[in-house]
Design a protein around this motif. Structure first.
Motif, mmCIF file in Angstrom:
data_model
loop_
_atom_site.group_PDB
_atom_site.id
_atom_site.type_symbol
_atom_site.label_atom_id
_atom_site.label_comp_id
_atom_site.label_asym_id
_atom_site.label_seq_id
_atom_site.Cartn_x
_atom_site.Cartn_y
_atom_site.Cartn_z
ATOM 1 N N MET A 95 0.840 -1.175 0.000
ATOM 2 C CA MET A 95 0.000 0.000 0.000
ATOM 3 C C MET A 95 0.884 1.237 0.000
ATOM 4 O O MET A 95 1.833 1.333 0.768
ATOM 5 C CB MET A 95 -0.893 -0.029 1.229
ATOM 6 C CG MET A 95 -1.700 1.207 1.411
ATOM 7 S SD MET A 95 -2.767 1.006 2.851
ATOM 8 C CE MET A 95 -3.760 2.416 2.592
ATOM 9 N N ILE A 116 -0.115 7.038 2.619
ATOM 10 C CA ILE A 116 -1.255 7.917 2.502
ATOM 11 C C ILE A 116 -0.819 9.359 2.673
ATOM 12 O O ILE A 116 -1.361 10.260 2.081
ATOM 13 C CB ILE A 116 -2.328 7.492 3.509
ATOM 14 C CG1 ILE A 116 -2.840 6.126 3.070
ATOM 15 C CG2 ILE A 116 -3.453 8.484 3.604
ATOM 16 C CD1 ILE A 116 -3.680 5.419 4.045
ATOM 17 N N VAL A 147 -9.953 6.651 3.812
ATOM 18 C CA VAL A 147 -9.725 6.262 2.428
ATOM 19 C C VAL A 147 -10.605 5.076 2.090
ATOM 20 O O VAL A 147 -11.086 4.367 2.969
ATOM 21 C CB VAL A 147 -8.238 5.910 2.150
ATOM 22 C CG1 VAL A 147 -7.350 7.124 2.400
ATOM 23 C CG2 VAL A 147 -7.783 4.737 2.973
ATOM 24 N N GLY A 148 -10.824 4.865 0.809
ATOM 25 C CA GLY A 148 -11.580 3.703 0.360
ATOM 26 C C GLY A 148 -13.082 3.873 0.435
ATOM 27 O O GLY A 148 -13.817 2.917 0.251
ATOM 28 N N ARG A 166 1.831 0.932 6.431
ATOM 29 C CA ARG A 166 1.772 1.145 4.979
ATOM 30 C C ARG A 166 2.434 0.029 4.192
ATOM 31 O O ARG A 166 2.286 -0.052 2.980
ATOM 32 C CB ARG A 166 2.353 2.504 4.609
ATOM 33 C CG ARG A 166 3.796 2.677 4.965
ATOM 34 C CD ARG A 166 4.201 4.128 4.773
ATOM 35 N NE ARG A 166 5.537 4.333 5.278
ATOM 36 C CZ ARG A 166 6.541 4.756 4.554
ATOM 37 N NH1 ARG A 166 6.356 5.044 3.285
ATOM 38 N NH2 ARG A 166 7.721 4.910 5.089
ATOM 39 N N ASP A 189 1.666 -3.014 4.902
ATOM 40 C CA ASP A 189 0.657 -4.047 5.130
ATOM 41 C C ASP A 189 1.082 -5.055 6.198
ATOM 42 O O ASP A 189 0.607 -6.183 6.219
ATOM 43 C CB ASP A 189 0.283 -4.760 3.829
ATOM 44 C CG ASP A 189 -1.161 -5.228 3.840
ATOM 45 O OD1 ASP A 189 -1.977 -4.606 4.536
ATOM 46 O OD2 ASP A 189 -1.465 -6.224 3.166
ATOM 47 N N THR A 198 -5.375 6.274 9.928
ATOM 48 C CA THR A 198 -6.195 6.469 8.732
ATOM 49 C C THR A 198 -7.149 5.295 8.655
ATOM 50 O O THR A 198 -6.722 4.136 8.725
ATOM 51 C CB THR A 198 -5.321 6.505 7.462
ATOM 52 O OG1 THR A 198 -4.437 7.625 7.551
ATOM 53 C CG2 THR A 198 -6.159 6.620 6.202
ATOM 54 N N ASP A 242 -9.239 2.852 6.644
ATOM 55 C CA ASP A 242 -9.353 2.314 5.285
ATOM 56 C C ASP A 242 -10.673 1.557 5.216
ATOM 57 O O ASP A 242 -10.776 0.419 5.677
ATOM 58 C CB ASP A 242 -8.177 1.396 4.966
ATOM 59 C CG ASP A 242 -8.152 0.952 3.511
ATOM 60 O OD1 ASP A 242 -9.234 0.786 2.912
ATOM 61 O OD2 ASP A 242 -7.045 0.748 2.980
ATOM 62 N N ARG A 283 -10.810 -1.848 3.093
ATOM 63 C CA ARG A 283 -10.182 -3.026 3.709
ATOM 64 C C ARG A 283 -10.653 -3.269 5.135
ATOM 65 O O ARG A 283 -10.244 -4.214 5.780
ATOM 66 C CB ARG A 283 -8.664 -2.879 3.679
ATOM 67 C CG ARG A 283 -8.144 -2.844 2.270
ATOM 68 C CD ARG A 283 -6.653 -2.775 2.158
ATOM 69 N NE ARG A 283 -5.990 -2.242 3.342
ATOM 70 C CZ ARG A 283 -4.683 -2.236 3.508
ATOM 71 N NH1 ARG A 283 -3.901 -2.718 2.591
ATOM 72 N NH2 ARG A 283 -4.145 -1.734 4.607
ATOM 73 N N CYS A 319 -9.971 -1.634 7.988
ATOM 74 C CA CYS A 319 -8.874 -1.616 8.949
ATOM 75 C C CYS A 319 -8.393 -0.180 9.109
ATOM 76 O O CYS A 319 -8.842 0.722 8.413
ATOM 77 C CB CYS A 319 -7.725 -2.508 8.476
ATOM 78 S SG CYS A 319 -6.864 -1.914 7.002
ATOM 79 N N VAL A 346 -4.841 2.231 9.210
ATOM 80 C CA VAL A 346 -3.448 2.263 8.781
ATOM 81 C C VAL A 346 -2.714 3.231 9.698
ATOM 82 O O VAL A 346 -3.161 4.362 9.920
ATOM 83 C CB VAL A 346 -3.311 2.712 7.305
ATOM 84 C CG1 VAL A 346 -1.845 2.771 6.897
ATOM 85 C CG2 VAL A 346 -4.100 1.791 6.393
#
Length: 147
Positions: free
Chosen positions: A1, A4, A18-19, A46, A48, A92, A94, A97, A99, A101
């Protein structure tokens, strides 16, 4: 990823999301959510890498702001895990996903100031709070003017 935002910085005063798939969501989330729906959410960096799970969300009752997310990391079935106060602005969400971050390397997290379930710090202590925010490259939430 991809990152961000630049490590240790936030582009705005709000926790980024995000997302998101729609401009005007129906029902709660992702902009307004019950804190209990976020408990147990995974936290990754970031790269993952799995960093842990959200254990609690701490509110500053006087200001009405979210102060910290408590991240549980390590251990097995809740035994021996280390807890970390993560400034809310350092996370952040997401949505895609499902989750959070956190832009921190797994080794840096291991070295972060933490605590265990029986020995919580005084989260209202401004000296402690400033150190935690500085560790994650964030301004203390009470010093950020949202207006």
């Amino acid at each position: 990823m991809a990152s961000i935002h630049a490590p240790g910085t936030t582009p705005s005063k709000q926790t980024p999301i995000v997302g998101a798939t729609r401009d005007i969501p129906e029902g709660p989330g992702p902009d307004v959510m019950a804190a209990s729906t976020l408990d147990g959410d995974n936290v990754v960096n970031r790269f993952d890498q799995d960093l842990g799970k959200i254990k609690d969300i701490m509110l500053d009752v006087r200001s009405g702001r979210v102060a910290y997310a408590v991240l549980s990391s390590g251990g097995f079935l809740g035994m021996g895990d280390k807890l970390f106060a993560i400034p809310w602005s350092a996370l952040t969400l997401d949505v895609g996903r499902k989750c959070f971050v956190l832009d921190v390397d797994a080794e840096r997290l291991k070295a972060a100031p933490g605590f265990d379930k029986d020995h919580w710090p005084s989260m209202a202590d401004p000296t402690w709070a400033r150190e935690v925010h500085a560790y994650y490259g964030q301004r203390a939430y009470w010093e950020v003017n949202d207006l």
